[in-house]
Design a protein around this motif. Sequence first.
Motif, PDB file in Angstrom:
ATOM      1  N   GLY A  73       0.815  -1.204   0.000  1.00 51.09           N
ATOM      2  CA  GLY A  73       0.000   0.000   0.000  1.00 51.09           C
ATOM      3  C   GLY A  73       0.849   1.254   0.000  1.00 51.09           C
ATOM      4  O   GLY A  73       1.707   1.439  -0.869  1.00 51.09           O
ATOM      5  N   ASP A  74       0.638   2.118   1.009  1.00 52.49           N
ATOM      6  CA  ASP A  74       1.354   3.393   1.048  1.00 52.49           C
ATOM      7  C   ASP A  74       2.721   3.285   1.696  1.00 52.49           C
ATOM      8  O   ASP A  74       3.457   4.277   1.762  1.00 52.49           O
ATOM      9  CB  ASP A  74       0.516   4.445   1.781  1.00 52.49           C
ATOM     10  N   TYR A  75       3.097   2.092   2.164  1.00 46.18           N
ATOM     11  CA  TYR A  75       4.359   1.984   2.888  1.00 46.18           C
ATOM     12  C   TYR A  75       5.600   2.144   2.010  1.00 46.18           C
ATOM     13  O   TYR A  75       6.542   2.844   2.422  1.00 46.18           O
ATOM     14  CB  TYR A  75       4.431   0.665   3.659  1.00 46.18           C
ATOM     15  N   PRO A  76       5.706   1.512   0.838  1.00 45.07           N
ATOM     16  CA  PRO A  76       6.931   1.702   0.053  1.00 45.07           C
ATOM     17  C   PRO A  76       7.252   3.166  -0.225  1.00 45.07           C
ATOM     18  O   PRO A  76       8.425   3.571  -0.168  1.00 45.07           O
ATOM     19  CB  PRO A  76       6.638   0.922  -1.239  1.00 45.07           C
ATOM     20  N   VAL A 124      14.476  -6.570   3.669  1.00 43.17           N
ATOM     21  CA  VAL A 124      14.239  -6.429   2.234  1.00 43.17           C
ATOM     22  C   VAL A 124      13.838  -4.986   1.915  1.00 43.17           C
ATOM     23  O   VAL A 124      13.606  -4.184   2.812  1.00 43.17           O
ATOM     24  CB  VAL A 124      13.109  -7.380   1.766  1.00 43.17           C
ATOM     25  N   TRP A 125      13.761  -4.700   0.624  1.00 44.40           N
ATOM     26  CA  TRP A 125      13.167  -3.431   0.229  1.00 44.40           C
ATOM     27  C   TRP A 125      11.734  -3.714  -0.195  1.00 44.40           C
ATOM     28  O   TRP A 125      11.481  -4.628  -0.977  1.00 44.40           O
ATOM     29  CB  TRP A 125      13.942  -2.745  -0.893  1.00 44.40           C
ATOM     30  N   PRO A 126      10.749  -2.931   0.301  1.00 50.14           N
ATOM     31  CA  PRO A 126       9.344  -3.255   0.061  1.00 50.14           C
ATOM     32  C   PRO A 126       8.822  -2.866  -1.311  1.00 50.14           C
ATOM     33  O   PRO A 126       7.712  -3.263  -1.684  1.00 50.14           O
ATOM     34  CB  PRO A 126       8.621  -2.459   1.150  1.00 50.14           C
ATOM     35  N   ASP A 149      11.945  -3.075  -8.198  1.00 49.28           N
ATOM     36  CA  ASP A 149      13.331  -2.955  -8.642  1.00 49.28           C
ATOM     37  C   ASP A 149      13.629  -1.525  -9.103  1.00 49.28           C
ATOM     38  O   ASP A 149      14.733  -1.008  -8.899  1.00 49.28           O
ATOM     39  CB  ASP A 149      13.604  -3.930  -9.790  1.00 49.28           C
ATOM     40  N   THR A 150      12.647  -0.894  -9.715  1.00 45.48           N
ATOM     41  CA  THR A 150      12.820   0.495 -10.154  1.00 45.48           C
ATOM     42  C   THR A 150      13.052   1.416  -8.961  1.00 45.48           C
ATOM     43  O   THR A 150      13.899   2.314  -9.007  1.00 45.48           O
ATOM     44  CB  THR A 150      11.586   0.954 -10.946  1.00 45.48           C
ATOM     45  N   ASP A 151      12.298   1.194  -7.879  1.00 45.00           N
ATOM     46  CA  ASP A 151      12.500   1.967  -6.659  1.00 45.00           C
ATOM     47  C   ASP A 151      13.925   1.801  -6.139  1.00 45.00           C
ATOM     48  O   ASP A 151      14.577   2.766  -5.734  1.00 45.00           O
ATOM     49  CB  ASP A 151      11.517   1.524  -5.571  1.00 45.00           C
ATOM     50  N   VAL A 152      14.391   0.548  -6.133  1.00 43.07           N
ATOM     51  CA  VAL A 152      15.727   0.251  -5.625  1.00 43.07           C
ATOM     52  C   VAL A 152      16.783   0.978  -6.453  1.00 43.07           C
ATOM     53  O   VAL A 152      17.709   1.589  -5.909  1.00 43.07           O
ATOM     54  CB  VAL A 152      15.980  -1.270  -5.632  1.00 43.07           C
ATOM     55  N   ARG A 153      16.637   0.926  -7.773  1.00 39.27           N
ATOM     56  CA  ARG A 153      17.609   1.600  -8.640  1.00 39.27           C
ATOM     57  C   ARG A 153      17.597   3.103  -8.405  1.00 39.27           C
ATOM     58  O   ARG A 153      18.655   3.741  -8.341  1.00 39.27           O
ATOM     59  CB  ARG A 153      17.321   1.286 -10.107  1.00 39.27           C
ATOM     60  N   SER A 167      15.080 -11.845  -0.507  1.00 36.10           N
ATOM     61  CA  SER A 167      15.421 -10.426  -0.471  1.00 36.10           C
ATOM     62  C   SER A 167      15.642  -9.832  -1.845  1.00 36.10           C
ATOM     63  O   SER A 167      16.256 -10.428  -2.703  1.00 36.10           O
ATOM     64  CB  SER A 167      16.695 -10.246   0.362  1.00 36.10           C
ATOM     65  N   LEU A 168      15.140  -8.610  -2.013  1.00 43.67           N
ATOM     66  CA  LEU A 168      15.582  -7.764  -3.113  1.00 43.67           C
ATOM     67  C   LEU A 168      16.856  -7.104  -2.623  1.00 43.67           C
ATOM     68  O   LEU A 168      16.830  -6.289  -1.701  1.00 43.67           O
ATOM     69  CB  LEU A 168      14.541  -6.676  -3.421  1.00 43.67           C
ATOM     70  N   ARG A 169      17.977  -7.444  -3.190  1.00 42.87           N
ATOM     71  CA  ARG A 169      19.241  -6.952  -2.666  1.00 42.87           C
ATOM     72  C   ARG A 169      19.615  -5.612  -3.299  1.00 42.87           C
ATOM     73  O   ARG A 169      19.566  -5.473  -4.507  1.00 42.87           O
ATOM     74  CB  ARG A 169      20.348  -7.977  -2.903  1.00 42.87           C
ATOM     75  N   LEU A 170      19.984  -4.673  -2.457  1.00 38.30           N
ATOM     76  CA  LEU A 170      20.424  -3.392  -2.977  1.00 38.30           C
ATOM     77  C   LEU A 170      21.755  -3.571  -3.699  1.00 38.30           C
ATOM     78  O   LEU A 170      22.691  -4.158  -3.141  1.00 38.30           O
ATOM     79  CB  LEU A 170      20.598  -2.394  -1.827  1.00 38.30           C
ATOM     80  N   PRO A 171      21.876  -3.089  -4.927  1.00 39.94           N
ATOM     81  CA  PRO A 171      23.158  -3.214  -5.624  1.00 39.94           C
ATOM     82  C   PRO A 171      24.197  -2.274  -5.047  1.00 39.94           C
ATOM     83  O   PRO A 171      23.867  -1.311  -4.368  1.00 39.94           O
ATOM     84  CB  PRO A 171      22.798  -2.833  -7.062  1.00 39.94           C
TER      85      PRO A 171
END
Length: 336
Positions: free
Chosen positions: A197-200, A224-226, A229-233, A257-261
């Motif tokens: 929802g609104d958390y990310p 993890v990142w909620p 992948d676009t957000d992470v980049r 986990s979505l791992r931060l690069p």
Amino acid sequence: MPRAEERRGGVLSTADAWWSRAALGIFVHWTPASVPGWAPPRVPADRLPAAARRAPLAWTPHAEWYENGLRFPGSPVAAHHRATYGSRPYAAFGGDFQDALTGWDPAGWARAFRAAGADYAVLVAKHHDGFCLWPSTITNPHRARWHTRRDVLGEFAEAVRAEGMRLGICYSAGLDWTFDARPIGTAAHARAAVPRGDYPAYAGAQLRELIRRYRPDLLWNDTVWPGTDTDVRGLTEYYRFAVPRGVMNRPLTPYRSLRLPGAGPPYGLTPGDGSGACHHRDSPPSGPDPVRAGPDGGGGRLLAVGPRGEDATIPGRQLRRLEEAARGTGPGATSG
């Protein structure tokens, strides 16, 4: 052979970064859970009661998971809380934590860390309970004013940098119990409890605020990142632009986990005695073991420090460990 200051792809490589030369770090875990400072003792899995085997995270010996343990009526945490605090809600510990800040001495902490030989110090700016150690301008829609009025993170940053150390910030992005309060008993429950929802958008805005305000030399995402992948980049690029010599972690967790690069610590924090990193009144006198860096190198050792929540002091046994590290005799000691 590239020069030490040469950048690759806009960010220093692990081999060239300050991180590769760091010998000792201090990891400070300090939240409202530090006020009760309690968790059940570590018990081998085969000796746990049936309810604990079905929900092992409700019986975790990590004091920072106190609020989650409260959500299981039959857990040791719930029994301890009823006997000690009655029906007092966990959120009330936030007020106790705020009151204790009147006696906090960040410069004294920093001097102790530096005397131990630390090259950097990491503060958990927000853990899973969602409490922020800075007066965030990003409004939490579920628990108003769930942050310190005093800029604890800013004062910590100023103190450690004044002693010549690098600043690390740890932020719990994967779990925030103010957005998703379901009880977490297993790793599967934890995966399901990553807020949507609104958390990310909230987490992304807070992380940008932390980067913009404090320019951390080490940015540590917990679990993890909620988002996507676009957000992470986008967050990675924002951090690299703001802190060109900054280091990002690759968290190792029990969750998918979505791992931060980006280059960074090859480990997650897992203190060796199982008592967690947050203040635990009944933890063994020796305290948690330091974490060792993995085969990728860099970062040296990381010594966990869990200050008390009721008076903002570092327990005596942990100060003794820092003194041992300074003398080169304790488990946090470094050489070379």
